[in-house]
Motif scaffolding. Sequence first.
Motif, short mmCIF file in Angstrom:
data_model
loop_
_atom_site.label_atom_id
_atom_site.label_comp_id
_atom_site.label_asym_id
_atom_site.label_seq_id
_atom_site.Cartn_x
_atom_site.Cartn_y
_atom_site.Cartn_z
N LEU A 44 44.32 43.32 27.85
CA LEU A 44 45.38 42.37 27.53
C LEU A 44 45.52 41.26 28.55
CD1 LEU A 44 47.99 45.05 26.41
CD2 LEU A 44 46.34 43.79 24.98
N ASP A 45 45.14 41.52 29.78
CA ASP A 45 45.15 40.53 30.85
C ASP A 45 44.15 41.00 31.89
OD1 ASP A 45 45.73 38.39 32.51
OD2 ASP A 45 47.80 38.99 32.92
N ILE A 46 43.47 40.06 32.54
CA ILE A 46 42.47 40.40 33.55
C ILE A 46 42.72 39.50 34.76
CG2 ILE A 46 40.01 40.57 34.07
CD1 ILE A 46 39.53 40.73 31.00
N GLN A 47 42.98 40.12 35.91
CA GLN A 47 43.34 39.38 37.12
C GLN A 47 42.38 39.71 38.27
OE1 GLN A 47 46.13 37.30 37.78
NE2 GLN A 47 46.50 37.29 35.58
N HIS A 48 42.18 38.74 39.13
CA HIS A 48 41.39 38.90 40.35
C HIS A 48 42.34 39.38 41.45
CE1 HIS A 48 38.37 36.78 43.32
NE2 HIS A 48 38.32 38.10 43.42
N ILE A 49 42.07 40.55 42.02
CA ILE A 49 42.91 41.10 43.08
C ILE A 49 42.03 41.44 44.27
CG2 ILE A 49 44.65 41.98 41.47
CD1 ILE A 49 43.39 44.83 41.98
N GLY A 50 42.64 42.05 45.27
CA GLY A 50 41.89 42.46 46.45
C GLY A 50 41.62 41.28 47.36
N SER A 51 40.93 41.55 48.44
CA SER A 51 40.73 40.54 49.47
C SER A 51 39.84 39.39 49.02
CB SER A 51 40.15 41.19 50.72
OG SER A 51 41.11 42.07 51.27
N THR A 52 38.93 39.61 48.06
CA THR A 52 38.11 38.49 47.58
C THR A 52 38.94 37.50 46.77
OG1 THR A 52 37.39 39.66 45.58
CG2 THR A 52 35.98 39.86 47.56
N ALA A 53 40.17 37.87 46.41
CA ALA A 53 41.07 36.98 45.68
C ALA A 53 42.01 36.22 46.61
CB ALA A 53 41.90 37.79 44.68
N MET A 54 41.84 36.40 47.92
CA MET A 54 42.73 35.78 48.90
C MET A 54 41.92 34.78 49.74
SD MET A 54 44.69 39.18 50.17
CE MET A 54 45.13 40.45 48.99
N PRO A 55 42.02 33.49 49.44
CA PRO A 55 41.24 32.50 50.18
C PRO A 55 41.40 32.66 51.69
CG PRO A 55 42.30 31.47 48.31
CD PRO A 55 42.85 32.88 48.40
N GLY A 56 40.26 32.67 52.37
CA GLY A 56 40.25 32.78 53.82
C GLY A 56 40.20 34.21 54.35
N MET A 57 40.38 35.20 53.50
CA MET A 57 40.45 36.60 53.94
C MET A 57 39.06 37.20 54.13
SD MET A 57 42.34 39.28 54.70
CE MET A 57 43.96 38.74 54.19
N LEU A 58 38.88 37.91 55.23
CA LEU A 58 37.69 38.74 55.39
C LEU A 58 37.71 39.79 54.29
CD1 LEU A 58 37.89 39.58 59.18
CD2 LEU A 58 36.11 38.23 58.09
N ALA A 59 36.55 40.13 53.77
CA ALA A 59 36.54 41.10 52.67
C ALA A 59 35.20 41.82 52.57
CB ALA A 59 36.83 40.39 51.35
N LYS A 60 35.26 43.01 52.02
CA LYS A 60 34.03 43.62 51.53
C LYS A 60 33.63 42.74 50.34
CE LYS A 60 35.80 47.63 50.49
NZ LYS A 60 37.23 47.36 50.69
N PRO A 61 32.36 42.39 50.20
CA PRO A 61 31.97 41.47 49.13
C PRO A 61 31.91 42.16 47.75
CG PRO A 61 30.06 42.13 50.37
CD PRO A 61 31.25 42.74 51.07
N ILE A 62 33.05 42.70 47.37
CA ILE A 62 33.19 43.41 46.10
C ILE A 62 34.35 42.76 45.36
CG2 ILE A 62 33.64 45.62 44.99
CD1 ILE A 62 32.71 46.91 47.72
N ILE A 65 38.96 43.78 40.28
CA ILE A 65 39.50 43.28 39.02
C ILE A 65 40.58 44.23 38.52
CG2 ILE A 65 38.94 42.75 36.61
CD1 ILE A 65 36.03 42.24 37.62
N LEU A 66 41.71 43.66 38.16
CA LEU A 66 42.82 44.41 37.58
C LEU A 66 42.87 44.04 36.10
CD1 LEU A 66 45.30 46.23 38.26
CD2 LEU A 66 46.62 44.11 38.43
N ALA A 67 42.71 45.04 35.24
CA ALA A 67 42.74 44.78 33.80
C ALA A 67 43.91 45.55 33.20
CB ALA A 67 41.43 45.19 33.14
N GLY A 68 44.76 44.83 32.49
CA GLY A 68 45.93 45.44 31.85
C GLY A 68 45.61 45.94 30.46
N VAL A 69 46.03 47.18 30.21
CA VAL A 69 45.86 47.80 28.89
C VAL A 69 47.23 48.23 28.38
CG1 VAL A 69 43.48 48.55 29.29
CG2 VAL A 69 45.37 50.05 29.95
N ALA A 70 47.30 48.58 27.11
CA ALA A 70 48.59 48.95 26.50
C ALA A 70 49.07 50.33 26.93
CB ALA A 70 48.48 48.89 24.98
N SER A 71 48.15 51.22 27.27
CA SER A 71 48.53 52.59 27.65
C SER A 71 47.37 53.23 28.40
CB SER A 71 48.84 53.43 26.42
OG SER A 71 47.65 53.63 25.66
N MET A 72 47.65 54.34 29.07
CA MET A 72 46.59 55.07 29.74
C MET A 72 45.64 55.69 28.71
SD MET A 72 46.82 54.24 32.80
CE MET A 72 45.43 55.21 33.34
#
Length: 178
Positions: A44-62, A65-72
């Motif tokens: 239903l929605d797909i968002q970029h999260i984690g350190s690779t989504a934060m400009p300037g942040m050191l990160a593991k190069p992975i 992705i946060l994906a929203g679903v209606a239920s588990m």
Amino acid sequence: MTPQASLQQAIHEEVALLPYDPAWPALFEAERQRLASLFPLQLLDIQHIGSTAMPGMLAKPIIDILAGVASMAVADALVGPLLQSSYTTSAEFNATLSERRWFMRWDQGRRTHHLHLVVLGESEWRRRLYFRDRLRADPVLAQSYAVLKQDLAARHGADREAYTQAKTAFVLAVVAAT
């Protein structure tokens, strides 16, 4: 390298932080589009999260992705199709998770993406986006996180789980306001 050897190498990959790469948002967008085309009704929605989504942040190069679903139940129904779509997962690890399901993509022995399926709008969804947005908005807080990550990578470079667990107190302190 065989596909199985590549997967095993990715699973046991050490923690290595890299400087922010401006290509990370484009890598996210490419995978977002691929996932949206594969699962247009379920994700239903797909968002970029984690350190690779934060400009300037050191990160593991992975790319996280946060994906929203209606239920588990929907998340659980996607396990098979995601496994057929270049992801892998650990049934044992997912069995320990109540509010999300975790998946990994890899290539040539390196992790490339982590996918977290959560119920859209519920607490896990809100916490993960709040953490990302707080660090994006607060350079001092982001710098504190970067310093912590560097220290933890130096201490737990060979142990991903220990590295992740050691970040938990910081993350919980930031999201306590949600």
